[in-house]
Write a protein that holds these residues in place. Structure first.
Motif, PDB file in Angstrom:
ATOM      1  N   PRO A  70     -21.011  14.766  15.258  1.00 14.73           N
ATOM      2  CA  PRO A  70     -20.994  15.706  14.121  1.00 14.73           C
ATOM      3  C   PRO A  70     -19.774  16.636  14.134  1.00 14.73           C
ATOM      4  N   GLU A  71     -19.460  17.190  15.292  1.00 11.12           N
ATOM      5  CA  GLU A  71     -18.323  18.106  15.403  1.00 11.12           C
ATOM      6  C   GLU A  71     -16.999  17.381  15.161  1.00 11.12           C
ATOM      7  N   ARG A  72     -16.855  16.208  15.752  1.00 18.09           N
ATOM      8  CA  ARG A  72     -15.611  15.454  15.599  1.00 18.09           C
ATOM      9  C   ARG A  72     -15.425  14.984  14.157  1.00 18.09           C
ATOM     10  N   ILE A  73     -16.476  14.484  13.551  1.00 18.18           N
ATOM     11  CA  ILE A  73     -16.374  14.005  12.170  1.00 18.18           C
ATOM     12  C   ILE A  73     -16.036  15.161  11.233  1.00 18.18           C
ATOM     13  N   SER A  74     -16.722  16.275  11.387  1.00 19.77           N
ATOM     14  CA  SER A  74     -16.448  17.437  10.529  1.00 19.77           C
ATOM     15  C   SER A  74     -15.015  17.929  10.680  1.00 19.77           C
ATOM     16  N   GLY A  75     -14.553  18.032  11.923  1.00 27.12           N
ATOM     17  CA  GLY A  75     -13.187  18.491  12.168  1.00 27.12           C
ATOM     18  C   GLY A  75     -12.153  17.543  11.581  1.00 27.12           C
ATOM     19  N   TRP A  76     -12.389  16.251  11.752  1.00 25.82           N
ATOM     20  CA  TRP A  76     -11.457  15.254  11.227  1.00 25.82           C
ATOM     21  C   TRP A  76     -11.457  15.255   9.701  1.00 25.82           C
ATOM     22  N   LEU A  77     -12.632  15.390   9.092  1.00 29.06           N
ATOM     23  CA  LEU A  77     -12.693  15.411   7.630  1.00 29.06           C
ATOM     24  C   LEU A  77     -11.966  16.624   7.061  1.00 29.06           C
ATOM     25  N   GLU A  78     -12.068  17.760   7.710  1.00 35.34           N
ATOM     26  CA  GLU A  78     -11.317  18.930   7.254  1.00 35.34           C
ATOM     27  C   GLU A  78      -9.818  18.658   7.338  1.00 35.34           C
ATOM     28  N   GLN A  79      -9.415  18.022   8.413  1.00 33.85           N
ATOM     29  CA  GLN A  79      -8.008  17.684   8.601  1.00 33.85           C
ATOM     30  C   GLN A  79      -7.523  16.716   7.522  1.00 33.85           C
ATOM     31  N   ILE A  80      -8.268  15.633   7.290  1.00 31.84           N
ATOM     32  CA  ILE A  80      -7.769  14.627   6.320  1.00 31.84           C
ATOM     33  C   ILE A  80      -7.895  15.129   4.881  1.00 31.84           C
ATOM     34  N   LYS A  81      -8.849  16.010   4.600  1.00 34.42           N
ATOM     35  CA  LYS A  81      -8.891  16.578   3.246  1.00 34.42           C
ATOM     36  C   LYS A  81      -7.590  17.316   2.963  1.00 34.42           C
ATOM     37  N   PHE A 132       0.826  -1.203   0.000  1.00 33.98           N
ATOM     38  CA  PHE A 132       0.000   0.000   0.000  1.00 33.98           C
ATOM     39  C   PHE A 132       0.865   1.260   0.000  1.00 33.98           C
ATOM     40  N   ALA A 133       2.130   1.128  -0.414  1.00 38.02           N
ATOM     41  CA  ALA A 133       3.096   2.225  -0.315  1.00 38.02           C
ATOM     42  C   ALA A 133       2.634   3.499  -1.021  1.00 38.02           C
ATOM     43  N   SER A 134       1.839   3.401  -2.041  1.00 36.09           N
ATOM     44  CA  SER A 134       1.402   4.592  -2.775  1.00 36.09           C
ATOM     45  C   SER A 134       0.013   5.071  -2.352  1.00 36.09           C
ATOM     46  N   ILE A 135      -0.490   4.531  -1.242  1.00 42.26           N
ATOM     47  CA  ILE A 135      -1.861   4.839  -0.812  1.00 42.26           C
ATOM     48  C   ILE A 135      -1.856   5.548   0.536  1.00 42.26           C
ATOM     49  N   LYS A 136      -2.621   6.640   0.611  1.00 40.96           N
ATOM     50  CA  LYS A 136      -2.816   7.335   1.884  1.00 40.96           C
ATOM     51  C   LYS A 136      -4.034   6.714   2.569  1.00 40.96           C
ATOM     52  N   VAL A 137      -3.898   6.447   3.863  1.00 43.78           N
ATOM     53  CA  VAL A 137      -4.956   5.776   4.612  1.00 43.78           C
ATOM     54  C   VAL A 137      -5.270   6.562   5.880  1.00 43.78           C
ATOM     55  N   ALA A 138      -6.547   6.879   6.067  1.00 45.62           N
ATOM     56  CA  ALA A 138      -7.048   7.503   7.294  1.00 45.62           C
ATOM     57  C   ALA A 138      -7.954   6.491   7.985  1.00 45.62           C
ATOM     58  N   LEU A 139      -7.871   6.439   9.302  1.00 41.00           N
ATOM     59  CA  LEU A 139      -8.614   5.454  10.073  1.00 41.00           C
ATOM     60  C   LEU A 139      -9.576   6.118  11.051  1.00 41.00           C
ATOM     61  N   TYR A 140     -10.664   5.427  11.339  1.00 43.85           N
ATOM     62  CA  TYR A 140     -11.544   5.846  12.432  1.00 43.85           C
ATOM     63  C   TYR A 140     -11.966   4.607  13.204  1.00 43.85           C
ATOM     64  N   GLY A 141     -12.216   4.808  14.496  1.00 49.79           N
ATOM     65  CA  GLY A 141     -12.589   3.682  15.339  1.00 49.79           C
ATOM     66  C   GLY A 141     -13.625   4.073  16.364  1.00 49.79           C
ATOM     67  N   LEU A 142     -14.426   3.083  16.730  1.00 51.35           N
ATOM     68  CA  LEU A 142     -15.457   3.276  17.745  1.00 51.35           C
ATOM     69  C   LEU A 142     -15.123   2.449  18.971  1.00 51.35           C
ATOM     70  N   LEU A 155      -0.021   6.576   6.623  1.00 46.00           N
ATOM     71  CA  LEU A 155      -1.128   6.740   7.556  1.00 46.00           C
ATOM     72  C   LEU A 155      -1.269   8.200   7.955  1.00 46.00           C
ATOM     73  N   ILE A 156      -2.473   8.714   7.814  1.00 47.86           N
ATOM     74  CA  ILE A 156      -2.770  10.111   8.121  1.00 47.86           C
ATOM     75  C   ILE A 156      -3.973  10.150   9.064  1.00 47.86           C
ATOM     76  N   GLY A 157      -4.338  11.340   9.512  1.00 46.00           N
ATOM     77  CA  GLY A 157      -5.577  11.519  10.258  1.00 46.00           C
ATOM     78  C   GLY A 157      -5.493  11.267  11.748  1.00 46.00           C
ATOM     79  N   GLU A 158      -4.312  11.443  12.331  1.00 47.36           N
ATOM     80  CA  GLU A 158      -4.205  11.283  13.782  1.00 47.36           C
ATOM     81  C   GLU A 158      -5.162  12.249  14.469  1.00 47.36           C
ATOM     82  N   TRP A 159      -5.641  11.848  15.654  1.00 49.87           N
ATOM     83  CA  TRP A 159      -6.669  12.622  16.347  1.00 49.87           C
ATOM     84  C   TRP A 159      -6.269  12.853  17.802  1.00 49.87           C
TER      85      TRP A 159
END
Length: 179
Positions: free
Chosen positions: A163-174, A87-97, A125-129
């Motif tokens: 809603p707030e967390r998802i929106s904030g994280w999506l802005e970050q990973i975009k 997956f060397a050429s792929i950016k991956v963001a993760l979320y967990g519950l 790997l991107i999208g640290e929170w």
């Protein structure tokens, strides 16, 4: 096909609902319809430039799958297929519950397992929170820098913050996806 693929593992359907919320906020032009990980193969994932992967943590720190008494296969059965994947050429963001109250000692451990598995594939790997705003004893998803390996949601105790967390994280990973 869009640039971003969204894949999730689930037992009760909550992780699927979050995947749909993410897709709706990003839009169909950027990402395809979310798919359950038990319906795809590694080649499907590697066909995307960017991935968003989601998982709940079940029981005492388990990924969803037959071993954790899920009714269908999930991440637990899929991850061994990644052993030789590149997956060397792929950016991956993760979320967990997870549940920080009833499972404070293994809070979102499934996210940590997913992170480790994807790191072994060479993915970027991107999208640290931030861990601020959560109360827990231990988590396999907590990185050395004090942040979580991805977006963390507690549907049992903090669903009003989704809603707030998802929106904030999506802005970050975009930004991290360079969108």
């Amino acid at each position: 096909m869009a640039d971003i693929g969204i894949f999730f593992g689930t037992d009760t359907g909550t992780t699927r609902k979050i995947a749909k919320m993410i897709q709706q906020q990003l839009g169909a032009d950027l990402c395809d319809k979310p798919l359950n990980i038990n319906r795809v193969d590694v080649d499907t994932l590697t066909s995307y430039k960017m991935l968003i992967l989601g998982t709940p943590t079940l029981g005492e720190g388990q990924l969803p799958g037959l071993a954790s008494d899920c009714q269908a296969e999930s991440w637990d059965e899929f991850l061994p297929q990644l052993e030789d994947a590149d997956f060397a050429s792929i950016k991956v963001a993760l979320y967990g519950l997870g549940d920080q109250v009833n499972y404070a000692s293994e809070f979102v451990d499934g996210l940590g397992e997913l992170y480790d598995a994807m790191a072994e594939t060479g993915a970027e790997l991107i999208g640290e929170w931030p861990a601020d705003g959560y109360t827990f004893d231990d988590s396999a998803a907590l990185l050395e820098n004090g942040k979580f390996a991805g977006l963390v949601l507690d549907n049992d105790n903090q669903s009003e913050l989704h809603p707030e967390r998802i929106s904030g994280w999506l802005e970050q990973i975009k930004s991290e996806f360079n969108l």
